[in-house]
Each structure stands twice: as C-alpha cells, then as structure tokens.
Design an enzyme around this catalytic site. Structure first.
Site: not given
Length: 259
Positions: A11, A62, A188
């Site tokens: 992200h 996110r 992530h």
C-alpha cells in the site's frame, strides 16, 4: 514463456509510516503522499497497458484505499475487490504504535531488525493493557473472519503470516489466476514478503534481505504451477525505487528521538 502475471503492491504511505511507527493492525488511512503514490502506481500500470480482472486486499483501510486509487486512475473501478484479514499486515504485538528508531536506540538495531525482518522471531504479544488492544479487538471488521475472534493472533512472526495467508492463496487467489485472470494483490510489506518467500522459494535467512517500498508494483511472471519463470520486477524508476528501499531499511536504525 509465462502463462500468468501476478502484481503485488505494498500500500501507499500511511500516517504511521511517515511517523516511523509500527502500525500493524491499527487501522490507518493513507497519508497525502500515500494517495499520490497509489495514483502514480495506477498511472504507471495504465501506461504499461496492464488490465486487472480481480483485486485482493486486506481489511485494513490503507490497503483498500490503495486499490481504489489505482483502479480509479486506470479506469477500472468496476473490477471486483475482494477483502480478507488473511492479507493483513503482520501483527507486531506489543510493539504496535512504537517508534522504530526509538526502539533501536533502546533495544539495539539488531533486535529491532530481528523483530522486523526475520522469519521466525515473534515480538512480545499484545495484551489488554496495551493502548491499542481495544481499538483492534473491538473492531467489528473482525466479526466476519473465518476463525473465531478470540483465536485471532496477539503477535506474529513472518512465518505466522505465511501460515495464515497460504490457505487463502491456495484456495481463493491461486485458482483465479489459474483460470486465466490477471490479479492485483494490494496488501502490506509483510504479507507481500511472505507470499514472495513462498512463490520464489526464498530461504528463511535470505528473506530478511527482502525490502518492499510503499506504492511500488511488483510483477511476477508465473508458469502453469504458479512458479516464477523470471526474477520479480519492481516497476518504475529504478533509482527512485532503490532510494525508497534504503529509506525503509533505515527506519530501524537508532536515531535519538526517532527523528
């Protein structure tokens, strides 16, 4: 020749990335720079002629916001986005909310590097006295997980991340790719590292040297068994990518005051 293409994306920068804090399962929005990173990623992928059939994200904002920004820039807002906690960032336990540089100053850079980068070292677990315990475990997004909420992790090593990610990869994502769909996985740093370790057969020791900057798409070209046929490609300006990698690596170095 590759039969399939998979795109991995850490992200864009979140508020706590900017502050150099362990964010983990605390839900943070993208920073202003993070939005720009995601939009630039979308422009790059559009210029390359990329098309996605499905997008997978974690259930943290996110990750989801990054996917939205990329798809909007590419004109692909209609593409299905599927979310799962199994793609969440690594659970950093009691370290959540702490400044990495201050931790390095107090505990030593090597200890912080072990917590951040090693394969099988687990940080101290979070408990009910932690300032972010209630925010995480009372969040109703975890009511719909495929395991009971009380069985959710309290801390994870990278190995633990891979263990909870693999069933989702094997049963949900991989079959879509094998059906010929081009997939973007917007997740992530550690969920992407864990998947790379699995797909590329990276050793337990070498995975510590794999660093992924925010907002940089990674292209994996895969054979019919979903094994890479060539080295991963970090797409974009290579000088900027190397500078971004160094910035991530330097986050764990001791600096008085964490600045």
């Amino acid at each position: 020749m590759p039969e399939h293409r998979l795109f991995l994306l850490r992200h864009g920068e979140g508020a706590w990335n900017k502050e150099n804090r362990f964010c983990s399962w605390v839900d943070q929005k993208l920073s202003e720079d993070g939005v720009k990173e995601a939009q630039e990623c979308g422009r790059l992928l559009k210029e390359m002629g990329c098309q996605f059939d499905m997008v997978f994200t974690s259930i943290l904002s996110r990750s989801v916001q990054t996917a939205w920004q990329v798809l909007e820039v590419m004109g692909l807002e209609w593409v299905p986005v599927v979310k799962s906690w199994r793609l969440n960032e690594r659970h950093y336990g009691a370290l959540i909310g702490l400044n990495r540089a201050e931790m390095a100053l107090n505990h030593g850079e090597e200890r912080v590097k072990l917590w951040r980068r090693s394969y099988d070292v687990t940080p101290p677990p979070i408990d009910e006295s932690h300032p972010f315990f209630t925010e995480i475990y009372n969040d109703r997004r975890y009511n719909s997980c495929d395991i009971p909420k009380e069985n959710l992790p309290r801390a994870e090593s990278l190995k633990d991340v891979l263990d909870r990610l693999l069933p989702y990869w094997d049963n949900i994502i991989a079959p879509e790719i094998k059906r010929g769909k081009t997939v973007l996985l917007s997740a992530h740093g550690n969920s992407c590292r864990a998947l790379l370790k699995h797909l590329e057969g990276i050793s337990d020791s070498d995975i510590a040297g794999v660093t992924l900057p925010t907002g940089v798409p990674i292209l994996l070209e895969l054979d019919g068994d979903l094994r890479p046929v060539k080295p991963r490609q970090l797409l974009g300006d290579q000088a900027k990518i190397q500078a971004a990698i160094k910035k991530v690596e330097d986050q764990g170095k001791a600096k008085p005051g964490g600045k």
